[in-house]
Motif scaffolding. Sequence first.
Motif, PDB file in Angstrom:
ATOM      1  N   ILE A  29       0.834  -1.202   0.000  1.00 40.15           N
ATOM      2  CA  ILE A  29       0.000   0.000   0.000  1.00 40.15           C
ATOM      3  C   ILE A  29       0.870   1.254   0.000  1.00 40.15           C
ATOM      4  O   ILE A  29       2.021   1.220   0.442  1.00 40.15           O
ATOM      5  N   MET A  70       5.225   2.538  -3.297  1.00 41.51           N
ATOM      6  CA  MET A  70       4.545   1.912  -2.159  1.00 41.51           C
ATOM      7  C   MET A  70       5.341   2.188  -0.876  1.00 41.51           C
ATOM      8  O   MET A  70       6.576   2.186  -0.888  1.00 41.51           O
ATOM      9  N   ARG A  73       3.397  -2.418   3.728  1.00 36.63           N
ATOM     10  CA  ARG A  73       2.704  -3.636   3.316  1.00 36.63           C
ATOM     11  C   ARG A  73       2.167  -4.360   4.538  1.00 36.63           C
ATOM     12  O   ARG A  73       2.683  -4.219   5.649  1.00 36.63           O
ATOM     13  N   VAL A 106      -5.059   5.212   3.115  1.00 35.97           N
ATOM     14  CA  VAL A 106      -4.311   4.647   1.986  1.00 35.97           C
ATOM     15  C   VAL A 106      -4.563   5.464   0.719  1.00 35.97           C
ATOM     16  O   VAL A 106      -5.704   5.653   0.302  1.00 35.97           O
ATOM     17  N   GLU A 108      -3.056   4.645  -2.262  1.00 38.47           N
ATOM     18  CA  GLU A 108      -3.074   3.740  -3.420  1.00 38.47           C
ATOM     19  C   GLU A 108      -2.822   2.309  -2.945  1.00 38.47           C
ATOM     20  O   GLU A 108      -1.978   2.067  -2.089  1.00 38.47           O
ATOM     21  N   TRP A 109      -3.595   1.364  -3.507  1.00 41.97           N
ATOM     22  CA  TRP A 109      -3.377  -0.050  -3.238  1.00 41.97           C
ATOM     23  C   TRP A 109      -2.426  -0.586  -4.297  1.00 41.97           C
ATOM     24  O   TRP A 109      -2.637  -0.401  -5.492  1.00 41.97           O
TER      25      TRP A 109
END
Length: 229
Positions: A29, A70, A73, A106, A108-109
């Motif tokens: 993430i 990212m 995680r 979040v 962005e995934w």
Amino acid sequence: MKKLILSCFVAFTTLSLFAQTMAFTCIEIKVKPFTQDNIAEAFDKVFEDVEMNQGGVVLERFWNGRTHGMTHRIVFMYTLGVDMVDEDAIDPNKNEVFWSKMQNYVEEWGSGYSGRILSWQEGDTEANPDVHIWDIKVANQNQFKEGHDKIISEFADDFAGRVAGFGTYDIGRPNGATHWVALTGKDREDHLMLYDKLQKNPKFMKLISSRGEFEDVKDFELQILRRKQ
């Protein structure tokens, strides 16, 4: 995205394939700026007083080697054929609040991937929270595992207190990697000092070669923020 992740989580935790084989699922993430503490707090609340069945959940922060921006995680670790938690272990309201907060924090995934844990030495992750992971392509899995296990055994004093693992990427292989090696330490300098010591030892270098052919794909560094098991 929340429903997709929950569906995958349920599917993976109810697999019935090979008893006592450990497996994992990672979800990367990108966290909004200055919200790490919020996510850690939400993590603590949803897993508070939850009993794990031969598994655990880890929240980690990327340092060096992050992919596509990212930042963190979440790693679910579980035993194939065993539910990671009992059906009613997590309060549905807490679960809903957790994923709602995740949506707020979040940005962005990222990608997700799953695999098995073929070798694992447990360690003290509070004393050694820094994780170095190598993504690799292995020619002979059994030969590599045998060599890996022998290294950990022969240099037990050097690896004492450290998590040391080897396993597979079976679904969603990152950058085409087939396997991974993981090692924890106190911090980056601690890792570097260990590598410097070991690589000056001819016995260690011989054992490294005994693992057979493999290709380095990528390596990266993580920090363990939370670990529930």
